[in-house]
Design a protein around this motif. Structure first.
Motif, PDB file in Angstrom:
ATOM      1  N   ASN A   1       0.909  -1.105   0.204  1.00  0.00           N
ATOM      2  CA  ASN A   1       0.149  -0.049   0.045  1.00  0.00           C
ATOM      3  C   ASN A   1       0.892   1.243   0.066  1.00  0.00           C
ATOM      4  O   ASN A   1       1.936   1.030   0.474  1.00  0.00           O
ATOM      5  N   ASP A   2       0.331   2.387  -0.470  1.00  0.00           N
ATOM      6  CA  ASP A   2       1.012   3.655  -0.649  1.00  0.00           C
ATOM      7  C   ASP A   2       1.691   3.701  -1.912  1.00  0.00           C
ATOM      8  O   ASP A   2       2.791   3.002  -1.919  1.00  0.00           O
ATOM      9  N   SER A   3       1.479   4.781  -2.585  1.00  0.00           N
ATOM     10  CA  SER A   3       2.182   4.897  -4.073  1.00  0.00           C
ATOM     11  C   SER A   3       3.641   4.824  -3.967  1.00  0.00           C
ATOM     12  O   SER A   3       4.474   4.629  -4.506  1.00  0.00           O
ATOM     13  N   SER A   4       4.185   5.652  -2.809  1.00  0.00           N
ATOM     14  CA  SER A   4       5.754   5.944  -2.698  1.00  0.00           C
ATOM     15  C   SER A   4       6.200   4.476  -2.417  1.00  0.00           C
ATOM     16  O   SER A   4       7.277   4.564  -2.775  1.00  0.00           O
ATOM     17  N   VAL A   5       5.631   3.926  -1.260  1.00  0.00           N
ATOM     18  CA  VAL A   5       6.229   2.434  -1.002  1.00  0.00           C
ATOM     19  C   VAL A   5       6.293   1.583  -2.078  1.00  0.00           C
ATOM     20  O   VAL A   5       7.383   0.797  -2.292  1.00  0.00           O
ATOM     21  N   ILE A   6       5.174   1.546  -2.881  1.00  0.00           N
ATOM     22  CA  ILE A   6       4.947   0.591  -3.901  1.00  0.00           C
ATOM     23  C   ILE A   6       6.305   0.989  -4.870  1.00  0.00           C
ATOM     24  O   ILE A   6       6.721  -0.037  -5.354  1.00  0.00           O
ATOM     25  N   ILE A   7       6.553   2.168  -5.232  1.00  0.00           N
ATOM     26  CA  ILE A   7       7.461   2.539  -6.112  1.00  0.00           C
ATOM     27  C   ILE A   7       8.712   2.408  -5.550  1.00  0.00           C
ATOM     28  O   ILE A   7       9.953   1.899  -6.453  1.00  0.00           O
ATOM     29  N   SER A   8       9.231   2.776  -4.301  1.00  0.00           N
ATOM     30  CA  SER A   8      10.451   2.539  -3.775  1.00  0.00           C
ATOM     31  C   SER A   8      10.762   1.008  -3.636  1.00  0.00           C
ATOM     32  O   SER A   8      11.845   0.465  -3.965  1.00  0.00           O
ATOM     33  N   SER A   9       9.669   0.259  -3.541  1.00  0.00           N
ATOM     34  CA  SER A   9      10.048  -1.265  -3.311  1.00  0.00           C
ATOM     35  C   SER A   9      10.332  -2.058  -4.545  1.00  0.00           C
ATOM     36  O   SER A   9      11.131  -2.560  -4.613  1.00  0.00           O
ATOM     37  N   LEU A  10       9.631  -1.627  -5.818  1.00  0.00           N
ATOM     38  CA  LEU A  10       9.817  -1.949  -6.959  1.00  0.00           C
ATOM     39  C   LEU A  10      11.264  -1.523  -7.319  1.00  0.00           C
ATOM     40  O   LEU A  10      11.986  -2.226  -8.116  1.00  0.00           O
ATOM     41  N   LYS A  11      11.689  -0.379  -7.378  1.00  0.00           N
ATOM     42  CA  LYS A  11      12.792   0.263  -7.650  1.00  0.00           C
ATOM     43  C   LYS A  11      14.045  -0.698  -7.045  1.00  0.00           C
ATOM     44  O   LYS A  11      15.053  -1.122  -7.698  1.00  0.00           O
ATOM     45  N   SER A  12      13.826  -0.823  -5.614  1.00  0.00           N
ATOM     46  CA  SER A  12      14.825  -1.450  -4.954  1.00  0.00           C
ATOM     47  C   SER A  12      14.842  -3.063  -5.352  1.00  0.00           C
ATOM     48  O   SER A  12      16.199  -3.794  -5.841  1.00  0.00           O
ATOM     49  N   PHE A  13      13.762  -3.301  -5.811  1.00  0.00           N
ATOM     50  CA  PHE A  13      13.848  -4.975  -6.415  1.00  0.00           C
ATOM     51  C   PHE A  13      14.497  -4.703  -7.701  1.00  0.00           C
ATOM     52  O   PHE A  13      15.403  -5.840  -7.961  1.00  0.00           O
ATOM     53  N   LEU A  14      14.254  -3.961  -8.705  1.00  0.00           N
ATOM     54  CA  LEU A  14      15.105  -3.984 -10.068  1.00  0.00           C
ATOM     55  C   LEU A  14      16.452  -3.451  -9.982  1.00  0.00           C
ATOM     56  O   LEU A  14      17.266  -4.121 -10.867  1.00  0.00           O
ATOM     57  N   LEU A  15      16.905  -2.770  -8.934  1.00  0.00           N
ATOM     58  CA  LEU A  15      18.387  -2.421  -8.755  1.00  0.00           C
ATOM     59  C   LEU A  15      18.841  -3.544  -8.050  1.00  0.00           C
ATOM     60  O   LEU A  15      20.421  -3.483  -8.003  1.00  0.00           O
ATOM     61  N   THR A  16      18.315  -4.566  -7.250  1.00  0.00           N
ATOM     62  CA  THR A  16      19.159  -5.275  -6.621  1.00  0.00           C
ATOM     63  C   THR A  16      18.554  -6.626  -6.664  1.00  0.00           C
ATOM     64  O   THR A  16      17.572  -6.951  -7.560  1.00  0.00           O
ATOM     65  N   ASP A  17      19.266  -7.683  -6.158  1.00  0.00           N
ATOM     66  CA  ASP A  17      18.723  -9.262  -6.253  1.00  0.00           C
ATOM     67  C   ASP A  17      17.753  -9.628  -5.247  1.00  0.00           C
ATOM     68  O   ASP A  17      17.640 -10.849  -4.852  1.00  0.00           O
ATOM     69  N   GLN A  18      17.388  -8.674  -4.434  1.00  0.00           N
ATOM     70  CA  GLN A  18      16.661  -8.965  -3.030  1.00  0.00           C
ATOM     71  C   GLN A  18      15.293  -9.541  -3.406  1.00  0.00           C
ATOM     72  O   GLN A  18      14.500  -9.236  -4.469  1.00  0.00           O
ATOM     73  N   ASP A  19      14.798 -10.396  -2.398  1.00  0.00           N
ATOM     74  CA  ASP A  19      13.295 -10.771  -2.471  1.00  0.00           C
ATOM     75  C   ASP A  19      12.636  -9.549  -2.301  1.00  0.00           C
ATOM     76  O   ASP A  19      12.657  -8.926  -1.405  1.00  0.00           O
ATOM     77  N   LEU A  20      11.200  -9.372  -2.974  1.00  0.00           N
ATOM     78  CA  LEU A  20      10.486  -8.429  -3.003  1.00  0.00           C
ATOM     79  C   LEU A  20       9.692  -8.527  -1.763  1.00  0.00           C
ATOM     80  O   LEU A  20       9.438  -7.337  -0.859  1.00  0.00           O
ATOM     81  N   ARG A  21       9.400  -9.624  -1.195  1.00  0.00           N
ATOM     82  CA  ARG A  21       8.711  -9.783   0.279  1.00  0.00           C
ATOM     83  C   ARG A  21       9.562  -9.328   1.284  1.00  0.00           C
ATOM     84  O   ARG A  21       8.999  -8.843   2.388  1.00  0.00           O
ATOM     85  N   GLN A  22      11.074  -9.510   1.279  1.00  0.00           N
ATOM     86  CA  GLN A  22      11.831  -9.014   2.218  1.00  0.00           C
ATOM     87  C   GLN A  22      11.686  -7.494   1.883  1.00  0.00           C
ATOM     88  O   GLN A  22      11.947  -6.718   3.261  1.00  0.00           O
ATOM     89  N   ILE A  23      11.958  -7.025   0.863  1.00  0.00           N
ATOM     90  CA  ILE A  23      12.125  -5.417   0.673  1.00  0.00           C
ATOM     91  C   ILE A  23      10.987  -4.703   1.318  1.00  0.00           C
ATOM     92  O   ILE A  23      11.243  -3.695   1.824  1.00  0.00           O
ATOM     93  N   VAL A  24       9.808  -5.152   1.179  1.00  0.00           N
ATOM     94  CA  VAL A  24       8.620  -4.399   1.864  1.00  0.00           C
ATOM     95  C   VAL A  24       8.653  -4.293   3.442  1.00  0.00           C
ATOM     96  O   VAL A  24       8.243  -3.359   3.791  1.00  0.00           O
ATOM     97  N   THR A  25       9.530  -5.255   3.953  1.00  0.00           N
ATOM     98  CA  THR A  25       9.607  -5.278   5.387  1.00  0.00           C
ATOM     99  C   THR A  25      10.374  -3.821   5.950  1.00  0.00           C
ATOM    100  O   THR A  25      10.568  -3.643   6.922  1.00  0.00           O
ATOM    101  N   TYR A  26      11.008  -3.112   4.745  1.00  0.00           N
ATOM    102  CA  TYR A  26      12.176  -1.993   5.010  1.00  0.00           C
ATOM    103  C   TYR A  26      11.347  -0.594   5.378  1.00  0.00           C
ATOM    104  O   TYR A  26      11.887   0.245   5.389  1.00  0.00           O
TER     105      TYR A  26
END
Length: 395
Positions: A186-211
């Motif tokens: 939820n939240d547009s900025s969280v969605i975008i930041s999560s996806l961008k972090s995923f695209l730039l790294t090899d981290q699991d998306l489920r782990q990224i959203v916990t940040y």
């Protein structure tokens, strides 16, 4: 002596009888007067009650109508003002679905398939077509050439969000390989930041959203409600310390989009009754609703947001001439772009995409046309639109 005694007895008897008769007559007189007085009092009361019944009825009806109106107004505010996402609070940062939970299939799902997508992500976006925050998320997804499904949410009844405790849009659902790997963002900025972090790294998306942990507070005032904000929502999680100047500038203007630019949108597109109807006619036209739903959205929504926009203008300290504030925001943005094609230089950065996404939500409306005519933002907007539509950010 006997005669005198008998005479005295007779006289006493006569006096006693007269006394009793007088007393009885007095009691009858008082009783009749009391009855007459009671009848007169009752009739007066009856006349008063007849006049007061109407007054009392009107007062009761007016009170009920006022309470009902306030309740309806609060309900309407909650439903139609979702386009101002931050002003109404946000939901949980990540909600893992329980096994077997399914999405409401109230409307046809639109499938956006990109051949440029190599991520393998299965994403579903719950949105309002012209919500600025939803447009911001779509701009990011389209620029990066990601595939995703779209579920258009009814802005009045929101039946499509029955699966979610969080009742605002946008919501992005990532469906993992297993059913218990699904995650809701939820939240547009969280969605975008999560996806961008995923695209730039090899981290699991489920782990990224916990940040991006949530922080809950209670808003003040008669319309108090729980408000949820997110820590780090404009941060890109690269897994290493340090930020370049470009990253700091990008973050600064992403915050500006959420805290300044977006607050100029509702007061400008709902500035007058005609503009409010125009905006909601546009909403009804863009979304897939029944004739009844379109009517409700167009006129009930227009009426509600016309008054809500006045409140928002005061809340965000905008001038009476709200157009001047919109023009000022556009000019501030173009100063940050400078002589470059984009703020990101030769290609759009996340701030470019955020500004474009918000402004695309009002493209074609009077407020947008006036802004393009009165400022120099038009050429930049068209360049960014082309970059988004041609998926220039796809890897």
């Amino acid at each position: 002596m006997a005669a005198s005694s008998c005479q005295n007895v007779f006289l006493r008897s006569l006096v006693r009888r007269n006394y009793i008769l007088k007393k009885n007559h007095h009691n009858i007189f008082l009783g009749n007067n009391r009855q007459l007085s009671f009848n007169r009092f009752s009739n007066d009361n009856l006349n008063i009650n007849k006049s007061n019944v109407i007054r009392a009825s009107l007062l009761t009806f007016g009170t009920a109508a006022t309470i009902g109106g306030v309740s309806w107004g609060r309900s309407l505010w909650n439903r139609v003002s979702v386009v101002t996402e931050r002003g109404l609070g946000l939901g949980a940062s990540a909600s893992f679905f329980s096994s077997g939970l399914s999405v409401v299939q109230a409307r046809e799902i639109e499938h956006i398939t990109r051949q440029t997508d190599t991520t393998g992500l299965k994403l579903t976006l719950y949105q309002y077509q012209v919500c600025p925050f939803c447009c911001k998320v779509r701009a990011f997804l389209d620029y990066h050439g990601l595939s995703y499904n779209i579920v258009e949410v009814d802005p009045i009844f929101r039946k499509e969000l029955k699966f979610s405790v969080y009742r605002k849009v946008p919501i992005l659902v990532y469906e993992g390989a297993k059913e218990d790997e699904q995650v809701q963002m939820n939240d547009s900025s969280v969605i975008i930041s999560s996806l961008k972090s995923f695209l730039l790294t090899d981290q699991d998306l489920r782990q990224i959203v916990t940040y991006y942990p949530k922080i809950e507070t209670e808003s003040k005032g008669w319309m108090s409600r729980k408000v949820v904000e997110y820590s780090n929502r404009h941060e890109i999680m690269l897994g290493k310390p340090g930020k370049t100047n470009e990253m700091k500038l990008e973050r600064k203007w992403r915050i500006w989009v959420d805290d300044v630019l977006v607050h100029n949108i509702p007061p400008n597109i709902y500035r007058t009754w005609n503009e409010s109807v125009q905006a909601f006619s546009y909403i009804a036209e863009k979304a897939h609703f029944t004739s009844y739903e379109k009517f409700v959205i167009q006129y009930i929504g227009a009426l509600g947001m016309y008054f809500v926009s006045k409140k928002l203008k005061k809340k965000y300290n905008l001038p009476d001439d709200v157009r001047s504030s919109l023009y000022g925001a556009a000019n501030d943005w173009m100063k940050s772009v400078g002589k470059n094609s984009f703020q990101g230089g030769t290609e759009p950065n996340m701030a470019d995409l955020a500004v474009y996404g918000v402004l695309s939500s009002i493209e074609g409306l009077d407020a947008f046309n006036d802004m393009v005519r009165e400022t120099k933002i038009g050429p930049w907007y068209e360049r960014t639109k082309n970059a988004v539509n041609t998926h220039q950010g796809a890897k």
